[in-house]
Design a protein around this motif. Structure first.
Motif, PDB file in Angstrom:
ATOM      1  N   GLU A 140       3.653   6.223  -7.507  1.00  0.00           N
ATOM      2  CA  GLU A 140       2.638   7.250  -7.221  1.00  0.00           C
ATOM      3  C   GLU A 140       2.517   8.258  -8.359  1.00  0.00           C
ATOM      4  O   GLU A 140       1.418   8.588  -8.795  1.00  0.00           O
TER       5      GLU A 140
ATOM      6  N   ASP B 186       0.262   5.152   0.246  1.00  0.00           N
ATOM      7  CA  ASP B 186      -0.763   6.168   0.505  1.00  0.00           C
ATOM      8  C   ASP B 186      -2.132   5.634   0.113  1.00  0.00           C
ATOM      9  O   ASP B 186      -2.613   4.700   0.721  1.00  0.00           O
ATOM     10  N   ASP B 187      -2.735   6.200  -0.939  1.00  0.00           N
ATOM     11  CA  ASP B 187      -4.076   5.747  -1.328  1.00  0.00           C
ATOM     12  C   ASP B 187      -4.052   4.709  -2.457  1.00  0.00           C
ATOM     13  O   ASP B 187      -5.098   4.356  -2.987  1.00  0.00           O
ATOM     14  N   LEU B 188      -2.884   4.218  -2.814  1.00  0.00           N
ATOM     15  CA  LEU B 188      -2.768   3.200  -3.868  1.00  0.00           C
ATOM     16  C   LEU B 188      -2.561   1.811  -3.266  1.00  0.00           C
ATOM     17  O   LEU B 188      -1.757   1.646  -2.354  1.00  0.00           O
TER      18      LEU B 188
ATOM     19  N   LYS C 203       0.872  -1.171   0.000  1.00  0.00           N
ATOM     20  CA  LYS C 203       0.000   0.000   0.000  1.00  0.00           C
ATOM     21  C   LYS C 203       0.906   1.216   0.000  1.00  0.00           C
ATOM     22  O   LYS C 203       1.860   1.299   0.787  1.00  0.00           O
TER      23      LYS C 203
ATOM     24  N   ALA D 140       0.826   6.729 -11.494  1.00  0.00           N
ATOM     25  CA  ALA D 140      -0.627   6.579 -11.318  1.00  0.00           C
ATOM     26  C   ALA D 140      -1.327   7.933 -11.345  1.00  0.00           C
ATOM     27  O   ALA D 140      -2.345   8.095 -12.021  1.00  0.00           O
ATOM     28  N   ASN D 141      -0.768   8.912 -10.652  1.00  0.00           N
ATOM     29  CA  ASN D 141      -1.374  10.240 -10.608  1.00  0.00           C
ATOM     30  C   ASN D 141      -1.371  10.927 -11.965  1.00  0.00           C
ATOM     31  O   ASN D 141      -2.249  11.725 -12.264  1.00  0.00           O
TER      32      ASN D 141
ATOM     33  N   ASN E  23      -6.568   2.978  -6.930  1.00  0.00           N
ATOM     34  CA  ASN E  23      -6.538   4.121  -6.021  1.00  0.00           C
ATOM     35  C   ASN E  23      -7.809   4.185  -5.176  1.00  0.00           C
ATOM     36  O   ASN E  23      -8.700   3.348  -5.311  1.00  0.00           O
ATOM     37  N   HIS E  24      -7.883   5.203  -4.308  1.00  0.00           N
ATOM     38  CA  HIS E  24      -9.036   5.346  -3.418  1.00  0.00           C
ATOM     39  C   HIS E  24     -10.326   5.663  -4.168  1.00  0.00           C
ATOM     40  O   HIS E  24     -11.404   5.451  -3.646  1.00  0.00           O
ATOM     41  N   LYS E  25     -10.209   6.154  -5.395  1.00  0.00           N
ATOM     42  CA  LYS E  25     -11.392   6.428  -6.218  1.00  0.00           C
ATOM     43  C   LYS E  25     -11.819   5.193  -7.010  1.00  0.00           C
ATOM     44  O   LYS E  25     -12.663   5.265  -7.880  1.00  0.00           O
TER      45      LYS E  25
END
Length: 123
Positions: A116, A69-71, A67, A119-120, A88-90
């Motif tokens: 990160e 952060d949010d990934l 994990k 992905a972002n 991701n969190h979405k």
């Protein structure tokens, strides 16, 4: 953006990794990094195998890595190729990279910032 189809194997029998099984029903779409099709010739075929969970060895599919952060980062190993992807969190699925060489895969996996950022950049 590509639409996902329901996974009959994960949803019906629960043979895929439990981390992925928990996240899979809520995933609405997936995105592919610019590196992914360059890394592997048959990228669409590989993506379909991962999304459909149709693979002879389920321990090699949807392996939870870590994990960040949010990934939530996973790895699939298909035909000797390590495919790194994340959710991701979405609840968006990102196909990041594919590696034929284990050591390249290991080095990539150690670089949280690169994962990160990659992905972002697809958002």
């Amino acid at each position: 953006m590509k639409e996902l189809t329901e996974c009959p194997v994960c949803g019906g029998e629960g043979r895929c990794n439990s981390h992925f099984k928990q996240l899979q029903p809520s995933i609405k779409e997936y995105k592919i990094s610019k590196h992914f099709p360059r890394d592997i010739e048959n990228s669409e075929e590989i993506i379909n195998k991962i999304l459909s969970c149709e693979h002879s060895c389920f321990t090699e599919l949807h392996k939870f890595e870590k994990k960040i952060d949010d990934l939530t980062v996973f790895r699939a190993k298909i035909d000797g190729v390590h495919i790194v992807y994340a959710i991701n969190h979405k609840k968006m699925l990102f196909f990041l990279r594919a590696f034929k060489n284990f050591w390249d895969y290991s080095r990539f996996l150690e670089n949280n910032k690169e994962i990160e950022n990659m992905a972002n950049s697809l958002l």
